[in-house]
Design an enzyme around this catalytic site. Sequence first.
Site, mmCIF file in Angstrom:
data_model
loop_
_atom_site.group_PDB
_atom_site.id
_atom_site.type_symbol
_atom_site.label_atom_id
_atom_site.label_comp_id
_atom_site.label_asym_id
_atom_site.label_seq_id
_atom_site.Cartn_x
_atom_site.Cartn_y
_atom_site.Cartn_z
ATOM 1 N N THR A 48 0.820 -1.207 0.000
ATOM 2 C CA THR A 48 0.000 0.000 0.000
ATOM 3 C C THR A 48 0.861 1.267 0.000
ATOM 4 O O THR A 48 0.582 2.189 -0.774
ATOM 5 C CB THR A 48 -0.992 -0.015 1.181
ATOM 6 O OG1 THR A 48 -1.805 -1.187 1.074
ATOM 7 C CG2 THR A 48 -1.867 1.222 1.185
ATOM 8 N N GLU A 56 1.193 9.568 -5.743
ATOM 9 C CA GLU A 56 1.748 10.902 -5.516
ATOM 10 C C GLU A 56 2.681 11.310 -6.647
ATOM 11 O O GLU A 56 2.696 12.471 -7.056
ATOM 12 C CB GLU A 56 2.493 10.971 -4.180
ATOM 13 C CG GLU A 56 1.576 11.177 -3.011
ATOM 14 C CD GLU A 56 2.277 11.799 -1.824
ATOM 15 O OE1 GLU A 56 2.105 13.013 -1.610
ATOM 16 O OE2 GLU A 56 2.995 11.057 -1.130
ATOM 17 N N HIS A 82 -7.082 0.384 -1.003
ATOM 18 C CA HIS A 82 -6.263 -0.577 -1.743
ATOM 19 C C HIS A 82 -7.142 -1.812 -1.863
ATOM 20 O O HIS A 82 -7.337 -2.545 -0.894
ATOM 21 C CB HIS A 82 -4.964 -0.858 -0.991
ATOM 22 C CG HIS A 82 -3.935 -1.551 -1.811
ATOM 23 N ND1 HIS A 82 -2.625 -1.652 -1.414
ATOM 24 C CD2 HIS A 82 -4.008 -2.183 -3.006
ATOM 25 C CE1 HIS A 82 -1.932 -2.320 -2.328
ATOM 26 N NE2 HIS A 82 -2.760 -2.663 -3.301
#
Length: 150
Positions: A48, A56, A82
Amino acid sequence: GFPGWVGGVGARSMATFTVGDEEWVETEVCEANTAITMKSGSLPVFATPSMVALMEEAACKVLQGGLEAGETTVGTKMDVSHDAASGLGAKIKAFARVDEVDGKMTTLLVWAQDEAGIVGRGSHERATVKGDRLVAKAKERMFGGRSCPQ
């Protein structure tokens, strides 16, 4: 989409981001980005934290072209799920799309997928800042303006 204005009172810069702009980045699941290596779990699957970092990276990529000299963006909020595991060798693509621009704050829709489909999705907020100012504030906050300890 419409252009957003980033700045504020007395600001000299005008970073511009367009709602709907989208970029993507990719990686392959390998030992370095598994839950085991990232210490976020005990399985050899895409971690994750690795998914969030890839999202990002996509967000930074889509915003980069709208920044003025000396500006950067910093992540302020990440809200993702996730939803599916990706094993070693899977090709992962992370996408970021500008969803809203409000002053210095930009909200992006983010998602990641492998060859089988979506593995994660959510939203991400980034603030446009002057890089040198943020670094100076961080130093002031931690060391009261003194040099960092050696």
